[in-house]
Write a protein that holds these residues in place. Structure first.
Motif, short mmCIF file in Angstrom:
data_model
loop_
_atom_site.label_atom_id
_atom_site.label_comp_id
_atom_site.label_asym_id
_atom_site.label_seq_id
_atom_site.Cartn_x
_atom_site.Cartn_y
_atom_site.Cartn_z
N VAL A 54 29.14 72.93 2.23
CA VAL A 54 29.50 71.51 2.14
C VAL A 54 28.23 70.66 2.13
CG1 VAL A 54 30.66 69.59 3.33
CG2 VAL A 54 31.76 71.83 3.20
N TYR A 58 26.96 68.00 -0.72
CA TYR A 58 26.80 66.60 -0.29
C TYR A 58 25.38 66.11 -0.55
CZ TYR A 58 26.07 62.89 3.23
OH TYR A 58 25.73 61.74 3.88
N TYR A 104 32.75 63.10 2.48
CA TYR A 104 32.17 64.31 3.04
C TYR A 104 32.26 64.39 4.55
CZ TYR A 104 30.91 66.52 -1.24
OH TYR A 104 30.99 67.18 -2.46
N LYS A 107 35.20 66.44 4.99
CA LYS A 107 34.93 67.85 4.68
C LYS A 107 34.12 68.51 5.80
CE LYS A 107 35.15 67.46 -0.34
NZ LYS A 107 34.50 67.78 -1.62
#
Length: 137
Positions: A54, A58, A104, A107
């Protein structure tokens, strides 16, 4: 003690990394950043793969937006119309950054705790300050 050792390690990497950055040492700076984040977040072995997946996505998207903002800020001898257009586009890009952070954060919270996410943001600010200090010296 672990944090102190990690901080010293990162500081040493940055000391050499900043000098090399002018000659292509970006990778060394990225390694120092990764080391600091890893140390400060205390990721478990279960969290680490999901987090880095992630985070890398990002960071890439955030870097692209920031690069576009820098390019638009670099214009000189612009007409008023072009300057106004650039300002509008920069504001839109800043909004995209805010939207990206919002997207994000959700996430990140699927793989790390809220405290770890807060520490991530703090660590990124700390790293930027350290890097700027090294560049000043």
């Amino acid at each position: 003690m672990r944090r102190l050792i990690g901080f010293c390690l990162v500081w040493l990497l940055l000391s050499g990394g900043v000098a090399m950055a002018q000659g292509g040492g970006r990778q060394q700076i990225e390694s120092a950043k990764i080391g600091l984040i890893t140390n400060r977040l205390n990721l478990t072995s279960d969290q680490a793969p999901g987090f880095w997946s992630v985070y890398n996505e990002y960071d890439d998207k955030r870097s692209d937006i920031r690069r576009k903002i820098r390019q638009l800020n670099g214009g000189q001898n612009l007409t008023d119309e072009k300057a106004l257009s650039n300002i509008k586009e920069i504001n839109e890009l800043k909004q995209q950054l805010a939207n990206l952070d919002e997207e994000y954060s959700k996430k990140f919270l699927k793989v790390i705790s809220p405290k770890q996410l807060n520490e991530l943001y703090n660590t990124e600010r700390t790293f930027s300050k350290m890097l700027l200090e090294q560049l000043k010296n």
